[in-house]
Design a protein around this motif. Sequence first.
Motif, mmCIF file in Angstrom:
data_model
loop_
_atom_site.group_PDB
_atom_site.id
_atom_site.type_symbol
_atom_site.label_atom_id
_atom_site.label_comp_id
_atom_site.label_asym_id
_atom_site.label_seq_id
_atom_site.Cartn_x
_atom_site.Cartn_y
_atom_site.Cartn_z
ATOM 1 N N PRO A 121 -21.067 26.475 45.525
ATOM 2 C CA PRO A 121 -21.386 25.271 46.318
ATOM 3 C C PRO A 121 -21.915 24.160 45.416
ATOM 4 C CG PRO A 121 -23.167 26.853 46.513
ATOM 5 C CD PRO A 121 -22.148 27.473 45.591
ATOM 6 N N THR A 122 -21.470 22.933 45.680
ATOM 7 C CA THR A 122 -21.991 21.777 44.956
ATOM 8 C C THR A 122 -22.013 20.563 45.879
ATOM 9 O OG1 THR A 122 -21.701 20.299 43.027
ATOM 10 C CG2 THR A 122 -19.702 21.259 43.958
ATOM 11 N N PRO A 123 -23.172 19.975 46.177
ATOM 12 C CA PRO A 123 -24.500 20.451 45.802
ATOM 13 C C PRO A 123 -24.769 21.860 46.345
ATOM 14 C CG PRO A 123 -24.632 18.204 46.637
ATOM 15 C CD PRO A 123 -23.246 18.699 46.937
ATOM 16 N N GLY A 124 -25.612 22.575 45.625
ATOM 17 C CA GLY A 124 -25.891 23.954 45.999
ATOM 18 C C GLY A 124 -26.745 24.055 47.243
ATOM 19 N N ASN A 125 -26.704 25.231 47.832
ATOM 20 C CA ASN A 125 -27.555 25.558 48.983
ATOM 21 C C ASN A 125 -28.144 26.940 48.724
ATOM 22 O OD1 ASN A 125 -28.745 25.924 51.454
ATOM 23 N ND2 ASN A 125 -26.861 26.107 52.613
ATOM 24 N N PRO A 126 -29.452 27.022 48.496
ATOM 25 C CA PRO A 126 -30.524 26.074 48.855
ATOM 26 C C PRO A 126 -30.945 25.111 47.749
ATOM 27 C CG PRO A 126 -31.509 28.131 48.202
ATOM 28 C CD PRO A 126 -30.007 28.329 48.079
ATOM 29 N N THR A 127 -30.230 25.075 46.628
ATOM 30 C CA THR A 127 -30.748 24.342 45.469
ATOM 31 C C THR A 127 -30.694 22.836 45.618
ATOM 32 O OG1 THR A 127 -28.622 24.198 44.313
ATOM 33 C CG2 THR A 127 -29.898 26.234 44.034
ATOM 34 N N SER A 128 -29.683 22.315 46.330
ATOM 35 C CA SER A 128 -29.446 20.878 46.489
ATOM 36 C C SER A 128 -29.074 20.196 45.174
ATOM 37 C CB SER A 128 -30.666 20.166 47.095
ATOM 38 O OG SER A 128 -30.353 18.827 47.421
ATOM 39 N N ILE A 129 -28.598 20.967 44.202
ATOM 40 C CA ILE A 129 -28.249 20.440 42.884
ATOM 41 C C ILE A 129 -26.735 20.460 42.721
ATOM 42 C CG2 ILE A 129 -28.536 20.723 40.398
ATOM 43 C CD1 ILE A 129 -31.115 20.013 41.871
ATOM 44 N N ILE A 130 -26.163 19.360 42.225
ATOM 45 C CA ILE A 130 -24.725 19.323 41.982
ATOM 46 C C ILE A 130 -24.382 20.087 40.702
ATOM 47 C CG2 ILE A 130 -24.352 17.122 43.170
ATOM 48 C CD1 ILE A 130 -24.248 15.775 40.408
ATOM 49 N N VAL A 131 -23.165 20.612 40.668
ATOM 50 C CA VAL A 131 -22.626 21.195 39.447
ATOM 51 C C VAL A 131 -21.849 20.090 38.736
ATOM 52 C CG1 VAL A 131 -21.128 22.972 38.469
ATOM 53 C CG2 VAL A 131 -22.419 23.441 40.575
ATOM 54 N N PHE A 151 -23.167 13.060 50.793
ATOM 55 C CA PHE A 151 -24.466 12.512 50.420
ATOM 56 C C PHE A 151 -24.546 12.169 48.934
ATOM 57 C CE2 PHE A 151 -25.232 15.155 54.159
ATOM 58 C CZ PHE A 151 -25.863 14.248 54.984
ATOM 59 N N CYS A 152 -23.582 12.639 48.146
ATOM 60 C CA CYS A 152 -23.664 12.393 46.706
ATOM 61 C C CYS A 152 -22.370 11.866 46.104
ATOM 62 C CB CYS A 152 -24.084 13.664 45.970
ATOM 63 S SG CYS A 152 -22.936 15.045 46.162
ATOM 64 N N GLY A 153 -21.243 11.977 46.828
ATOM 65 C CA GLY A 153 -19.969 11.484 46.324
ATOM 66 C C GLY A 153 -19.381 12.364 45.238
ATOM 67 N N LYS A 205 -22.206 17.833 58.305
ATOM 68 C CA LYS A 205 -23.334 17.232 57.597
ATOM 69 C C LYS A 205 -23.261 15.707 57.627
ATOM 70 C CE LYS A 205 -24.325 21.513 56.568
ATOM 71 N NZ LYS A 205 -25.392 22.241 57.277
ATOM 72 N N GLY A 206 -22.545 15.112 56.680
ATOM 73 C CA GLY A 206 -22.482 13.652 56.606
ATOM 74 C C GLY A 206 -21.902 12.999 57.844
ATOM 75 N N PHE A 207 -20.895 13.642 58.456
ATOM 76 C CA PHE A 207 -20.281 13.084 59.661
ATOM 77 C C PHE A 207 -21.188 13.207 60.889
ATOM 78 C CE2 PHE A 207 -16.554 13.364 57.068
ATOM 79 C CZ PHE A 207 -15.601 12.524 57.613
ATOM 80 N N GLY A 208 -22.167 14.108 60.838
ATOM 81 C CA GLY A 208 -23.051 14.307 61.985
ATOM 82 C C GLY A 208 -22.346 14.944 63.171
ATOM 83 N N ILE A 228 -26.089 7.752 56.384
ATOM 84 C CA ILE A 228 -26.310 8.408 55.093
ATOM 85 C C ILE A 228 -27.219 7.547 54.223
ATOM 86 C CG2 ILE A 228 -25.182 9.113 52.937
ATOM 87 C CD1 ILE A 228 -22.801 10.042 54.632
ATOM 88 N N GLY A 229 -27.027 6.242 54.282
ATOM 89 C CA GLY A 229 -27.886 5.337 53.522
ATOM 90 C C GLY A 229 -29.345 5.458 53.927
ATOM 91 N N HIS A 230 -29.605 5.529 55.230
ATOM 92 C CA HIS A 230 -30.980 5.694 55.711
ATOM 93 C C HIS A 230 -31.583 6.999 55.187
ATOM 94 C CE1 HIS A 230 -30.616 2.181 58.078
ATOM 95 N NE2 HIS A 230 -29.972 2.700 59.113
ATOM 96 N N ILE A 231 -30.812 8.075 55.276
ATOM 97 C CA ILE A 231 -31.302 9.386 54.836
ATOM 98 C C ILE A 231 -31.664 9.353 53.352
ATOM 99 C CG2 ILE A 231 -30.604 11.779 54.405
ATOM 100 C CD1 ILE A 231 -28.943 11.543 57.045
ATOM 101 N N MET A 232 -30.762 8.819 52.540
ATOM 102 C CA MET A 232 -30.996 8.829 51.102
ATOM 103 C C MET A 232 -32.084 7.840 50.692
ATOM 104 S SD MET A 232 -29.081 11.297 50.516
ATOM 105 C CE MET A 232 -29.041 11.487 48.731
ATOM 106 N N GLU A 233 -32.304 6.810 51.504
ATOM 107 C CA GLU A 233 -33.428 5.900 51.260
ATOM 108 C C GLU A 233 -34.755 6.551 51.650
ATOM 109 O OE1 GLU A 233 -32.525 2.430 53.505
ATOM 110 O OE2 GLU A 233 -30.803 1.872 52.258
ATOM 111 N N ASN A 234 -34.735 7.345 52.712
ATOM 112 C CA ASN A 234 -35.952 8.011 53.170
ATOM 113 C C ASN A 234 -36.374 9.148 52.241
ATOM 114 O OD1 ASN A 234 -35.892 6.374 55.440
ATOM 115 N ND2 ASN A 234 -34.997 7.931 56.784
#
Length: 386
Positions: A168-178, A206-208, A229-232, A284-290
């Motif tokens: 997974p990338t970003p990882g779960n639970p890590t939230s880190i991209i490969v 969330f990261c492109g 996720k991103g689409f809600g 997504i912009g609101h989430i990443m700003e928060n």
Amino acid sequence: MTDFDWKSFIRPNIVALKPYVCARDIYTSGLFLDANENSYGPCLDQTQNGPIDSKLVPGDLHRYPSPNNLDLKQSILTFKGYHGLKPENVFFGVGSDEIIDMIMRVSCTPAEDAILVCSPTYGMYKVTAAVNDVNVVDVSLKEDFSVQLDKIEKSLEKNPSIKLIFIPTPGNPTSIIVPHEDIKSLVAIAYRYNVVVVLDEAYVDFCGNSCAMWVNEKANLCVMQTVSKGFGLAAIRLGLCYAHPDFIAFLNKAKAPYNISALTAHLLSQTLTPSSKDLMTRHIGHIMENKPHLMKQISSLPGIIEVLRSDANFFLARIGSKGKSNNDKAKKVQERLATEDAVVVRFRGNEMWCEGCLRITVGTVEMNDKLVNGLQRILTEMEQEE
């Protein structure tokens, strides 16, 4: 790596399989008296419940849906900007979980073959392997959550039964991209051993920087995404798989005839519009700003050892006592948040390298404030008791 020996990779019984041919595979228009449907229409009493909202519900609920959704697949490719791909590169599943299961079922012979995962990772890879009687080889991530390419290659050399690598990338639970360079190296390594890399991009919105456009040139790469996720749109249960057309063809052979409901397809189509894309971008912009503000607030609370970096819409917060990670304390914090504040976060302390960690999803400003206030009160009380 544009060629791949799919017939030697896919299970022989799937290669030989004659797929079920459903009514809508043959005719897609006309007076339908071929599928034994209820010709009088859906039995929904609209006199009591009110008329069906055509924006949310298609009008032909008494008819079987499309078995292939080619137009919808083209629409999502256009929406995503994947102009080099065609509907033949896309498979739809009931969430990514069905896709994980389908990939294993067409690729891995029960009690013989294996998959490779890198813990800590998404738990459904191992669960699905167990359901399908497929062995699991676990090459853990490094403590910084990076992939150990050298150890993966050694495992492939040692275990010729490995057919799939799930990353997974970003990882779960890590939230880190490969990093893309690591993914390219991994795909090249796997190719030498006739292994397919399944890249799980559930949080890519969330990261492109998706790798979906690589699947034609890297035939042993399969990329999964989701609209949860991103689409809600988590409730409609739709996952996407981008892969070489030959691999997609085998998934289509083995799938249920009408696995994607008309309701799911209709709601997704309503989302693939310019105005919906603008709304998605704003959300997504609101989430990443928060996120940075929330991470900073939590990192300043008593009992928080660290807040780990994040490339998605969630992050890990490590809880401890006297500078040491503490699973018992983290679990108590999670339970008290849920029972006292009705705020639910996920305990991940039993995962590799995640001792004392809670996984926290970034919410709205109001949700985040409630979370921080609850954590502040609970952690302060715990600090006073220690």
